[in-house]
Design a protein around this motif. Structure first.
Motif, short mmCIF file in Angstrom:
data_model
loop_
_atom_site.label_atom_id
_atom_site.label_comp_id
_atom_site.label_asym_id
_atom_site.label_seq_id
_atom_site.Cartn_x
_atom_site.Cartn_y
_atom_site.Cartn_z
N TYR A 35 32.22 43.87 56.75
CA TYR A 35 31.19 44.03 55.74
C TYR A 35 30.95 42.73 54.99
O TYR A 35 31.78 41.82 54.99
CB TYR A 35 31.52 45.15 54.76
CG TYR A 35 32.59 44.84 53.74
CD1 TYR A 35 32.27 44.29 52.51
CD2 TYR A 35 33.93 45.14 54.00
CE1 TYR A 35 33.24 44.02 51.57
CE2 TYR A 35 34.90 44.88 53.07
CZ TYR A 35 34.56 44.31 51.85
OH TYR A 35 35.52 44.05 50.93
N ASN A 37 29.45 41.45 51.16
CA ASN A 37 29.07 41.86 49.81
C ASN A 37 27.65 41.37 49.56
O ASN A 37 27.41 40.18 49.35
CB ASN A 37 30.04 41.29 48.79
CG ASN A 37 29.76 41.82 47.40
OD1 ASN A 37 28.62 41.84 46.96
ND2 ASN A 37 30.81 42.23 46.72
N SER A 40 26.87 39.37 46.37
CA SER A 40 27.28 37.97 46.43
C SER A 40 26.30 37.13 47.25
O SER A 40 25.99 36.00 46.88
CB SER A 40 28.68 37.85 47.04
OG SER A 40 29.63 38.42 46.19
N TYR A 152 27.80 45.81 51.60
CA TYR A 152 28.56 46.51 50.57
C TYR A 152 28.15 45.93 49.22
O TYR A 152 27.97 44.73 49.08
CB TYR A 152 30.06 46.30 50.81
CG TYR A 152 30.96 47.01 49.84
CD1 TYR A 152 31.01 48.38 49.81
CD2 TYR A 152 31.76 46.30 48.97
CE1 TYR A 152 31.84 49.04 48.92
CE2 TYR A 152 32.60 46.94 48.08
CZ TYR A 152 32.64 48.32 48.06
OH TYR A 152 33.46 48.97 47.18
N TYR A 160 33.75 53.04 50.59
CA TYR A 160 35.02 52.31 50.55
C TYR A 160 34.93 51.16 51.54
O TYR A 160 34.37 51.31 52.62
CB TYR A 160 36.20 53.21 50.92
CG TYR A 160 37.48 52.43 51.08
CD1 TYR A 160 38.17 51.97 49.97
CD2 TYR A 160 37.99 52.11 52.33
CE1 TYR A 160 39.33 51.23 50.10
CE2 TYR A 160 39.15 51.37 52.47
CZ TYR A 160 39.82 50.93 51.35
OH TYR A 160 40.96 50.19 51.47
N ASN A 162 37.67 48.06 52.85
CA ASN A 162 38.94 47.36 52.80
C ASN A 162 38.65 45.86 52.68
O ASN A 162 37.89 45.30 53.46
CB ASN A 162 39.73 47.67 54.08
CG ASN A 162 41.10 47.07 54.08
OD1 ASN A 162 41.30 45.94 53.62
ND2 ASN A 162 42.05 47.80 54.61
N ASP A 163 39.27 45.20 51.72
CA ASP A 163 39.03 43.77 51.48
C ASP A 163 39.30 42.91 52.71
O ASP A 163 38.70 41.86 52.87
CB ASP A 163 39.88 43.26 50.31
CG ASP A 163 39.41 43.79 48.97
OD1 ASP A 163 38.25 44.27 48.90
OD2 ASP A 163 40.19 43.74 48.01
N SER A 164 40.20 43.34 53.58
CA SER A 164 40.51 42.53 54.77
C SER A 164 39.33 42.47 55.74
O SER A 164 39.31 41.63 56.63
CB SER A 164 41.75 43.09 55.48
OG SER A 164 41.45 44.35 56.06
N ASP A 166 36.20 42.00 54.67
CA ASP A 166 35.14 41.29 53.95
C ASP A 166 34.94 39.90 54.56
O ASP A 166 35.85 39.08 54.57
CB ASP A 166 35.51 41.17 52.47
CG ASP A 166 34.41 40.55 51.63
OD1 ASP A 166 33.36 40.16 52.18
OD2 ASP A 166 34.61 40.45 50.41
N THR A 168 32.24 37.99 53.59
CA THR A 168 31.19 37.42 52.74
C THR A 168 31.30 35.90 52.62
O THR A 168 30.30 35.19 52.82
CB THR A 168 31.23 38.05 51.34
OG1 THR A 168 31.14 39.47 51.46
CG2 THR A 168 30.11 37.54 50.46
N ASN A 169 32.47 35.38 52.32
CA ASN A 169 32.62 33.93 52.14
C ASN A 169 32.32 33.17 53.41
O ASN A 169 31.64 32.14 53.39
CB ASN A 169 34.01 33.59 51.60
CG ASN A 169 34.19 34.05 50.17
OD1 ASN A 169 33.22 34.16 49.41
ND2 ASN A 169 35.41 34.36 49.79
#
Length: 188
Positions: A35, A37, A40, A152, A160, A162-164, A166, A168-169
């Motif tokens: 996903y 963000n 951002s 997201y 939901y 999970n940050d793992s 992500d 985005t950066n």
């Protein structure tokens, strides 16, 4: 009494989640879902920032010019109405003033049309940026065997993440590097 009719937290049954089991369906066990963000990306993708700066500067200048002309036209109309009520104007003066007021109204209408054109242009550029991002995902992640890249953020419908998962950066870094190259080559 309304407050006595509302349910309290004691009235809500509690579910024992330790007894609930969830397993991933077999056809999804190897799926790759990541996903981004979206909030951002909207803030940190330089193409959006440039579009915002360009559009806001033009829109603010046009809006300020419009408001200044509208105030001047309103003052002129009020003065005309006062002088007309006092019968201080000749027929020629009335005609000249009415013509000037009509021309002022036409100018304001043209400015409103310009603001609409500017807004439509910004919407078109925004759609192109969104399309560029979608195409970026198609190209960049094609060889990585990613099945889904979800957006997201506020109002995304994703409950939901999970940050793992992500990216985005990583995405922002690649998008911004690519955008800078395009921007640099366009200046040449």
């Amino acid at each position: 009494d309304l407050s006595s009719s509302l349910a309290t937290s004691d009235d809500v049954p509690t579910i024992d989640l330790s007894k609930k089991a969830f397993s991933v369906p077999k056809n999804l066990s190897t799926s790759r879902v990541l996903y981004v963000n979206i909030d951002s990306v909207g803030v940190k993708y330089e193409a959006y920032a440039d579009l915002s700066l360009e559009t806001n500067a033009k829109a603010n200048a046009l809006q300020n010019q419009y408001q200044k002309k509208a105030r001047a036209l309103q003052s002129r109309l009020e003065l005309y109405q006062q002088n007309d009520a006092k019968q201080l104007l000749s027929d020629n003066e009335k005609l000249r003033e009415e013509t000037a007021l009509n021309e002022g109204n036409e100018e304001l209408q043209k400015m409103q049309e310009q603001m609409g054109v500017l807004e439509n242009s910004a919407m078109g550029k925004n759609a192109k940026i969104t399309n560029d991002i979608t195409n970026f995902f198609k190209v960049f992640y094609k060889d990585k065997k990613i099945d889904f890249i979800l957006g997201y953020g506020g109002g995304s419908g994703v409950l939901y993440a999970n940050d793992s998962l992500d990216i985005t950066n990583e995405v922002l870094q690649s998008l911004n590097e690519n955008y800078r190259l395009i921007k640099k080559s366009a200046k040449k």
